[in-house]
Design a protein around this motif. Structure first.
Motif, PDB file in Angstrom:
ATOM      1  N   ALA A   1      44.367  51.813  54.307  1.00  0.00           N
ATOM      2  CA  ALA A   1      43.080  51.188  54.625  1.00  0.00           C
ATOM      3  C   ALA A   1      41.917  52.087  54.209  1.00  0.00           C
ATOM      4  N   ASP A   2      42.091  53.409  54.361  1.00  0.00           N
ATOM      5  CA  ASP A   2      41.041  54.344  53.950  1.00  0.00           C
ATOM      6  C   ASP A   2      40.789  54.252  52.444  1.00  0.00           C
ATOM      7  N   VAL A   3      41.872  54.207  51.671  1.00  0.00           N
ATOM      8  CA  VAL A   3      41.735  54.135  50.218  1.00  0.00           C
ATOM      9  C   VAL A   3      41.078  52.820  49.820  1.00  0.00           C
ATOM     10  N   ARG A   4      41.498  51.735  50.445  1.00  0.00           N
ATOM     11  CA  ARG A   4      40.894  50.436  50.144  1.00  0.00           C
ATOM     12  C   ARG A   4      39.403  50.460  50.464  1.00  0.00           C
ATOM     13  N   ALA A   5      39.029  51.025  51.602  1.00  0.00           N
ATOM     14  CA  ALA A   5      37.618  51.060  51.992  1.00  0.00           C
ATOM     15  C   ALA A   5      36.796  51.890  51.007  1.00  0.00           C
TER      16      ALA A   5
ATOM     17  N   ALA B   1      47.658  66.122  44.368  1.00  0.00           N
ATOM     18  CA  ALA B   1      46.329  65.510  44.301  1.00  0.00           C
ATOM     19  C   ALA B   1      45.389  66.072  45.367  1.00  0.00           C
ATOM     20  N   GLN B   2      45.636  67.291  45.827  1.00  0.00           N
ATOM     21  CA  GLN B   2      44.848  67.847  46.926  1.00  0.00           C
ATOM     22  C   GLN B   2      43.352  67.864  46.636  1.00  0.00           C
ATOM     23  N   TYR B   3      42.978  68.074  45.370  1.00  0.00           N
ATOM     24  CA  TYR B   3      41.553  68.170  45.053  1.00  0.00           C
ATOM     25  C   TYR B   3      40.875  66.809  45.004  1.00  0.00           C
ATOM     26  N   TRP B   4      41.644  65.734  45.106  1.00  0.00           N
ATOM     27  CA  TRP B   4      41.046  64.396  45.180  1.00  0.00           C
ATOM     28  C   TRP B   4      40.476  64.149  46.571  1.00  0.00           C
ATOM     29  N   GLY B   5      40.945  64.933  47.557  1.00  0.00           N
ATOM     30  CA  GLY B   5      40.381  64.886  48.902  1.00  0.00           C
ATOM     31  C   GLY B   5      40.858  63.756  49.781  1.00  0.00           C
ATOM     32  N   MET B   6      42.043  63.177  49.482  1.00  0.00           N
ATOM     33  CA  MET B   6      42.518  62.039  50.272  1.00  0.00           C
ATOM     34  C   MET B   6      43.965  62.220  50.733  1.00  0.00           C
ATOM     35  N   LEU B   7      44.400  63.459  50.904  1.00  0.00           N
ATOM     36  CA  LEU B   7      45.807  63.715  51.248  1.00  0.00           C
ATOM     37  C   LEU B   7      46.246  62.994  52.519  1.00  0.00           C
TER      38      LEU B   7
ATOM     39  N   LEU C   1      45.573  44.587  43.619  1.00  0.00           N
ATOM     40  CA  LEU C   1      46.760  44.956  42.858  1.00  0.00           C
ATOM     41  C   LEU C   1      47.047  46.458  42.861  1.00  0.00           C
ATOM     42  N   ASP C   2      46.006  47.276  42.937  1.00  0.00           N
ATOM     43  CA  ASP C   2      46.152  48.689  42.607  1.00  0.00           C
ATOM     44  C   ASP C   2      46.039  49.664  43.773  1.00  0.00           C
ATOM     45  N   VAL C   3      45.590  49.216  44.936  1.00  0.00           N
ATOM     46  CA  VAL C   3      45.355  50.153  46.033  1.00  0.00           C
ATOM     47  C   VAL C   3      46.638  50.832  46.497  1.00  0.00           C
ATOM     48  N   THR C   4      47.717  50.092  46.601  1.00  0.00           N
ATOM     49  CA  THR C   4      48.972  50.694  47.065  1.00  0.00           C
ATOM     50  C   THR C   4      49.455  51.766  46.097  1.00  0.00           C
ATOM     51  N   THR C   5      49.352  51.474  44.811  1.00  0.00           N
ATOM     52  CA  THR C   5      49.739  52.459  43.800  1.00  0.00           C
ATOM     53  C   THR C   5      48.886  53.713  43.915  1.00  0.00           C
ATOM     54  N   LEU C   6      47.566  53.534  44.004  1.00  0.00           N
ATOM     55  CA  LEU C   6      46.670  54.677  44.094  1.00  0.00           C
ATOM     56  C   LEU C   6      46.915  55.472  45.368  1.00  0.00           C
ATOM     57  N   HIS C   7      47.158  54.796  46.466  1.00  0.00           N
ATOM     58  CA  HIS C   7      47.446  55.498  47.727  1.00  0.00           C
ATOM     59  C   HIS C   7      48.667  56.396  47.571  1.00  0.00           C
ATOM     60  N   GLY C   8      49.655  55.930  46.825  1.00  0.00           N
ATOM     61  CA  GLY C   8      50.850  56.733  46.589  1.00  0.00           C
ATOM     62  C   GLY C   8      50.580  57.974  45.769  1.00  0.00           C
TER      63      GLY C   8
END
Length: 201
Positions: free
Chosen positions: A54-58, A43-49, A29-36
Motif C-alpha cells: 500500500a505504501d508503494v502504491r500511495a 535497493a536500500q538507497y531507494w528508501g523503501m525497504l 499492473l506494476d506495483v506488486t512487481t516494484l514492491h518486490g
C-alpha cells in the motif's frame, strides 16, 4: 479478460543484451512487481525497504498526480527489468540545493535484481545508455541531474562512466547526496567516443 499492457514509448536494441523498452508505469499492473524490488536489501538507497504494498502504491499515485514527475517501467525482451523516473528539479527537493536551469531534467533508476543464473554482463550499463538516449531524445533536455547517496559508490562510478560530473555534496531528505550533472555533449563524449584500436582489442 486480460488487460493489454501500455505500448512502449521508447525502445532500443542493445547488442548482446536484447531489446530494452520503456512504457508508462501502470499502478494496477506494476506495483506488486516494484514492491518486490524496493524491499530487497540491494535497493536500500531507494528508501523503501520496509514499505508495504500500500505504501508503494500511495507513493506512485502521488508521483502520477504531480504533473512534474513521471515513472516509467523498463522491460527487457518484454519482461519487467527496471524502473526509471524523470522529474523537473525545480519542483523537487534537489532544486533547493542548486539553481535549476531551463533544460534540466532529473533522473532516478532502479534495476531489478537478476534471477538466479540469469545475470547478463553489461546489462546495467546498457539500461543507463538507453535511459539517457531516451532523455536526450527530447530536444528541450540539455542536462540530466542525479543525486545519488554519497554511500552508493557503485552508482556513482556508473554515472561517471556515462559522462556525469560531480558538482557538490548536498543535504536532501533522508540522505547526503552527490549532486552530479551530465550534459548532452558529456554523454556523447563518454559513450560514443571512438575507442582506439589498441584498447578495443
Amino acid at each position: 479478460m486480460t488487460r493489454a499492457l501500455p505500448e512502449p514509448s521508447f525502445r532500443r536494441f542493445a547488442a548482446g543484451i536484447g531489446t530494452l523498452s520503456l512504457r508508462p508505469f501502470d499502478l494496477s499492473l506494476d506495483v506488486t512487481t516494484l514492491h518486490g524490488w524496493v524491499t530487497r536489501p540491494y535497493a536500500q538507497y531507494w528508501g523503501m525497504l520496509t514499505a508495504s504494498l500500500a505504501d508503494v502504491r500511495a507513493e506512485y499515485e502521488r508521483i502520477q498526480q504531480t504533473g512534474h514527475h513521471q515513472a516509467l517501467l523498463g522491460e527487457h525482451d518484454g519482461r519487467p527489468a527496471f524502473l526509471m523516473e524523470r522529474y523537473d528539479p525545480a519542483y523537487d527537493a534537489v532544486g533547493g540545493a542548486y539553481t535549476p536551469a531551463p533544460g534540466d531534467i532529473g533522473m532516478h533508476v532502479l534495476v531489478a535484481p537478476p534471477e538466479p543464473g540469469e545475470r547478463v554482463p553489461g546489462f546495467t550499463g546498457a539500461v543507463f545508455e538507453m535511459i539517457l538516449d531516451y532523455l536526450f531524445s527530447d530536444p528541450l533536455v540539455d542536462r540530466v541531474v542525479v543525486e545519488p547517496d554519497i554511500r552508493n559508490t557503485r552508482i556513482q562510478a556508473l554515472n561517471e562512466r556515462m559522462g556525469f560530473r560531480k558538482h557538490s555534496i548536498v543535504d536532501l531528505p533522508g540522505k547526503q547526496a552527490w549532486l552530479s550533472f551530465c550534459t548532452r555533449d558529456q554523454y556523447s563524449d563518454a559513450v560514443y567516443a571512438t575507442v582506439p584500436m589498441t584498447e578495443a582489442g
